[in-house]
Design a protein around this motif. Structure first.
Motif, PDB file in Angstrom:
ATOM      1  N   SER A  33      51.173  42.379  25.571  1.00  0.00           N
ATOM      2  CA  SER A  33      49.899  41.672  25.679  1.00  0.00           C
ATOM      3  C   SER A  33      48.763  42.664  25.474  1.00  0.00           C
ATOM      4  CB  SER A  33      49.787  41.044  27.061  1.00  0.00           C
ATOM      5  OG  SER A  33      49.509  42.044  28.014  1.00  0.00           O
ATOM      6  N   SER A  42      43.459  42.080  33.480  1.00  0.00           N
ATOM      7  CA  SER A  42      43.785  43.343  32.821  1.00  0.00           C
ATOM      8  C   SER A  42      42.680  44.363  33.078  1.00  0.00           C
ATOM      9  CB  SER A  42      43.929  43.136  31.315  1.00  0.00           C
ATOM     10  OG  SER A  42      44.864  42.138  31.047  1.00  0.00           O
ATOM     11  N   THR A  43      41.416  43.886  33.079  1.00  0.00           N
ATOM     12  CA  THR A  43      40.283  44.771  33.333  1.00  0.00           C
ATOM     13  C   THR A  43      40.410  45.404  34.715  1.00  0.00           C
ATOM     14  OG1 THR A  43      38.885  43.404  31.942  1.00  0.00           O
ATOM     15  CG2 THR A  43      37.769  44.855  33.497  1.00  0.00           C
ATOM     16  N   LEU A  54      39.533  42.768  26.911  1.00  0.00           N
ATOM     17  CA  LEU A  54      40.598  42.345  27.828  1.00  0.00           C
ATOM     18  C   LEU A  54      40.133  41.262  28.804  1.00  0.00           C
ATOM     19  CD1 LEU A  54      42.067  45.829  28.714  1.00  0.00           C
ATOM     20  CD2 LEU A  54      42.681  44.317  26.836  1.00  0.00           C
ATOM     21  N   ASP A  55      41.110  40.528  29.354  1.00  0.00           N
ATOM     22  CA  ASP A  55      40.788  39.495  30.334  1.00  0.00           C
ATOM     23  C   ASP A  55      40.515  40.144  31.703  1.00  0.00           C
ATOM     24  OD1 ASP A  55      43.237  39.482  32.145  1.00  0.00           O
ATOM     25  OD2 ASP A  55      44.130  39.370  30.151  1.00  0.00           O
ATOM     26  N   PRO A  56      39.958  39.388  32.665  1.00  0.00           N
ATOM     27  CA  PRO A  56      39.542  39.984  33.943  1.00  0.00           C
ATOM     28  C   PRO A  56      40.669  40.670  34.715  1.00  0.00           C
ATOM     29  CG  PRO A  56      38.654  37.782  33.727  1.00  0.00           C
ATOM     30  CD  PRO A  56      39.563  37.984  32.564  1.00  0.00           C
ATOM     31  N   THR A  96      37.745  48.089  28.277  1.00  0.00           N
ATOM     32  CA  THR A  96      38.147  46.759  28.753  1.00  0.00           C
ATOM     33  C   THR A  96      37.398  45.637  28.057  1.00  0.00           C
ATOM     34  OG1 THR A  96      36.505  46.820  30.513  1.00  0.00           O
ATOM     35  CG2 THR A  96      38.695  47.646  31.044  1.00  0.00           C
ATOM     36  N   GLY A 154      46.271  43.591  27.384  1.00  0.00           N
ATOM     37  CA  GLY A 154      46.073  44.496  28.511  1.00  0.00           C
ATOM     38  C   GLY A 154      47.156  45.562  28.570  1.00  0.00           C
TER      39      GLY A 154
END
Lengths: 252, 326
Positions: free
Chosen positions: A150, A183-184, A179-181, A176, A152
């Protein structure tokens, strides 16, 4: 007080006739996280890419002033760029793992720099992936394509890949932003973990992120360094009006 | 194909125009009629596309069946069939000897030589064009190399015959310059633009971010090219090589002109050879239809077909396996 790792003195950078950086004076100390914030196009990424001389590959780009790494001028004609980049790793804005396996990605730089022996490579791969908090997720698919991970995971793989050269400094260019929250969050946790061993300089558009992860924050505006101070001071009691405008969102 | 589409579109327009009536109703009616017309149109286009896709497959199957049908009588001939594995090709002596080995060996040695010359040159040129050359140089060189692909094979054969063969004769001190090597060089010239052009496209389309990542880890530009850029472009490069080889194996005119056409198993690259393609081209015109010799030439055709089929199949397997890693 920890020692100075990187120091810019009157650093100027030109793309042809256009001056992208005007007289930057900034020191970055060992094992500290420095966040570079500012509007798009203000020179933060350009400054970051000076630190490992990635701007070299851009035609017509030239640098004036002084930039030292542990006291050595990295723009000196005799400076060994390869040696510099082995000490200053970089993570890019968009995850860019090679179209190779997970293992090959992490083992890439050590192999390049002469580690041939399988056992040491295995060990480097495992420690790097563990440091990047990715080992548990990929240990059963080390020999699968990295592009199957993925977004992240790919970014953490890129961090592992950068760590595999055992750098002293880690440059992160909006790591980031793609990236989604969740993964961030993982990457931010990782940064806090990594700063025990590495000097980290991170460019970010996300001010909460700068506040969360950094010790010091530098605010850039159209090629100028406006203000640099402890992160707490910048976000609670900035000295410059423009910094205050920016962090309170009254800007752009 | 297009006349079908026109008819459908035309008739649906007509129907729309002819049906007046209540506004609401008209809208519904029209839309359903229109829809019907579209349905027919879609079914028709699907059919046409299906036929065009299958036409290619059917053609291949029919060609193979035809080749095979004409080749079978030789396998059934008790006198000629055992001679297929002989070391000589004497199609008009009495008794006939249809040994395929000299022809297969001729084709293989010429093709192999061509690969040996054109693959390193072609890939080297592709790397130079995409990674080293300045944009200006590339703009001049690439079209020039592609022009090479447009030269008719007979012209290259002529060049091989008049220019290359005497050079090779003098350089190696041979009695004739018409050798397997001469054929390999001319074939390499034919395969070169295909390999260079397609490889260059493949290398240029590797994202810039891979280069940056590699440099940022302390690779030199050259190391980045060798360890990341070329491997990332490998499926395209493989495809280009296979297309080049395909062209070399099947090429007839140049080899007919420059390889000397002696149907003997060659010991070195510096002896005359005869390829399968040249044999068919040279002998088919003079052979009596239905004779053993006629059928023997079809056997040669079947072997050639199977070899090119194998090359393509392997190419497909290789590039698919490479795509899996990406």
């Amino acid at each position: 007080m920890s020692k100075i790792k990187i120091e810019a003195e009157n650093l100027k950078l030109f793309y042809g006739d256009f001056q992208a950086l005007k007289n930057i004076n900034l020191t970055m100390k060992e094992k500290e996280v420095t966040a570079l914030i500012g509007l798009s196009g203000c020179g933060k990424s350009t400054f970051l890419r000076c630190l490992n001389r990635m701007n070299d590959i851009i035609p017509n780009c030239h640098v004036e002033g002084k930039l030292t790494f542990e006291g050595e001028d990295i723009y000196h004609p005799d400076c060994d760029v390869v040696a510099l980049r082995k000490k200053v790793g970089m993570v890019f804005q968009a995850p860019n793992p090679f179209p190779k396996t997970v293992y090959e990605n992490v083992a890439y730089a050590p192999k390049l720099h002469g580690t041939k022996d399988r056992a040491s490579l295995d060990e480097i791969v495992e420690t790097s992936l563990k440091q990047a908090a990715l080992w548990d997720e990929v240990k059963d698919r080390l020999h699968k394509p990295a592009l199957g991970l993925s977004g992240g995971q790919q970014q953490r793989l890129c961090i592992a890949r950068a760590l595999a050269i055992k750098p002293e400094v880690l440059l992160m260019d909006e790591p980031t932003s793609a990236l989604d929250p969740i993964s961030t969050l993982k990457i931010e946790e990782l940064i806090r973990e990594l700063k025990q061993h590495y000097t980290i300089i991170i460019v970010t558009h996300n001010m909460q992120q700068a506040a969360r992860v950094s010790d010091r924050t530098a605010f850039f505006l159209v090629g100028d360094l406006v203000e640099v101070d402890d992160t707490e001071v910048i976000f609670t009691n900035p000295k410059d009006q423009r910094t205050e405008d920016y962090i309170t969102g009254r800007f752009g | 194909m297009s006349s079908n589409q026109d008819n459908v579109a035309f008739s649906s327009n007509q129907e729309n125009a002819e049906e007046p009536g209540d506004k609401q109703k008209k809208l519904l009616k029209n839309s359903s009629r229109r829809r019907k017309a579209w349905d027919i149109f879609e079914k028709l286009s699907e059919g046409v596309l299906f036929v065009s896709a299958f036409l290619g497959v059917i053609t291949v199957i029919l060609i193979f069946l035809f080749l095979f049908k004409e080749a079978v009588p030789l396998f059934l001939d008790p006198l000629s069939a055992p001679t297929l594995t002989a070391k000589n090709w004497y199609p008009i002596s009495n008794p006939h000897i249809f040994g395929l080995w000299p022809l297969i060996a001729g084709s293989l040695i010429v093709t192999f030589g061509a690969i040996l010359i054109s693959v390193p040159l072609g890939i080297g040129a592709a790397i130079y064009l995409s990674m080293v050359a300045s944009p200006k140089v590339r703009e001049i060189l690439k079209p020039t190399i592609e022009v090479l692909a447009g030269i008719p094979s007979v012209v290259l054969g002529f060049f091989g015959l008049v220019v290359l063969a005497p050079w090779i004769k003098d350089f190696f001190g041979l009695s004739t310059g018409l050798t397997a090597l001469t054929g390999s060089i001319t074939l390499a010239l034919m395969a070169l633009p295909t390999i260079t052009s397609i490889s260059e496209d493949a290398i240029s389309s590797v994202p810039r971010k891979y280069m940056e990542a590699s440099l940022s880890m302390g690779a030199t530009r050259w190391q980045a090219i060798v360890t990341v850029i070329v491997p990332a472009a490998l499926s395209g490069i493989t495809a280009s090589v296979m297309l080049g080889i395909g062209r070399a194996i099947g090429e007839t005119m140049t080899v007919l002109m420059v390889t000397g056409n002696a149907a003997i198993i060659p010991g070195t690259m510096l002896e005359p050879v005869r390829t399968m393609t040249a044999t068919i081209a040279a002998e088919m015109g003079e052979v009596a239809r239905g004779s053993e010799h006629y059928h023997a030439l079809f056997v040669v055709g079947v072997v050639l077909f199977l070899m090119t089929f194998a090359v393509n199949y392997i190419a497909d397997l290789v590039s698919r396996r490479m795509k899996e890693v990406e």
